[in-house]
Design a protein around this motif. Sequence first.
Motif, short mmCIF file in Angstrom:
data_model
loop_
_atom_site.label_atom_id
_atom_site.label_comp_id
_atom_site.label_asym_id
_atom_site.label_seq_id
_atom_site.Cartn_x
_atom_site.Cartn_y
_atom_site.Cartn_z
N GLU A 59 44.72 -14.58 -3.46
CA GLU A 59 43.42 -13.91 -3.30
C GLU A 59 42.35 -14.82 -3.92
OE1 GLU A 59 41.70 -9.42 -4.07
OE2 GLU A 59 43.06 -10.28 -5.55
N ASN A 60 41.64 -15.55 -3.06
CA ASN A 60 40.69 -16.57 -3.51
C ASN A 60 39.58 -16.00 -4.41
OD1 ASN A 60 39.65 -19.39 -3.36
ND2 ASN A 60 37.93 -18.38 -2.38
N GLU A 61 39.03 -14.84 -4.02
CA GLU A 61 37.89 -14.27 -4.77
C GLU A 61 38.23 -13.97 -6.22
OE1 GLU A 61 39.17 -11.82 -1.95
OE2 GLU A 61 38.78 -13.78 -1.08
N ASN A 62 39.48 -13.64 -6.49
CA ASN A 62 39.88 -13.25 -7.84
C ASN A 62 40.78 -14.29 -8.52
OD1 ASN A 62 38.49 -10.75 -7.93
ND2 ASN A 62 40.04 -9.89 -6.59
N SER A 63 40.71 -15.53 -8.05
CA SER A 63 41.52 -16.60 -8.65
C SER A 63 40.61 -17.68 -9.22
CB SER A 63 42.45 -17.21 -7.60
OG SER A 63 43.40 -16.26 -7.16
#
Length: 194
Positions: free
Chosen positions: A33-37
Amino acid sequence: MKTKKNVLKKLIVLIALIGFVFNQTHAQMLQLENENSLLTVFGSSNLHGWKVDAKTQNGLISFNSLESCQIESLSVAVLTESLEGAKPGITKTAALALKSNEYKSILFTLLEVKSITDKGNGVFELETIGDLVIAGTKKTVPLNFDVKINDESVSLKGKVKLKLTEFNIAPPTGMLGVVKAKDEIFLKFETNFI
């Protein structure tokens, strides 16, 4: 006789198919999950410290057993051009040093989990080794990280020290050679999969 052979062939195909379906459903696959990494590279120079943050990364992790943190496979790719510094000069220097026009991604692929320590409450400490590819140079590196398993997500948290020269990258310079980056970098990550 032909009927027995046909039945036997069908039985073998059926067993193989059931085994394939079982293996596919048994392994639990999660996507990054790019947004939360978060992934940040820290470094220093003869004048000051610097850092760049990865804005775009993707990857997959699969488990043979989620409950006991038995990882089957793990791969993460960071878009080289997405590394951004606090100042445009740092972003440009990082892109040039990593040859981002030629090598579009920094890649990590898990090779082996050497040990798993259950720390309780869904948290596991892992010692692993994997292939890391930076600017076209592949090196097998040790990577230790914590895995936190929640109901619908998994997070990996860790840090590692590397040397630019190990990946055939000359530590960059700036301001006509006045600023000289040091060879050692420090990579810190918190990667979430859902």
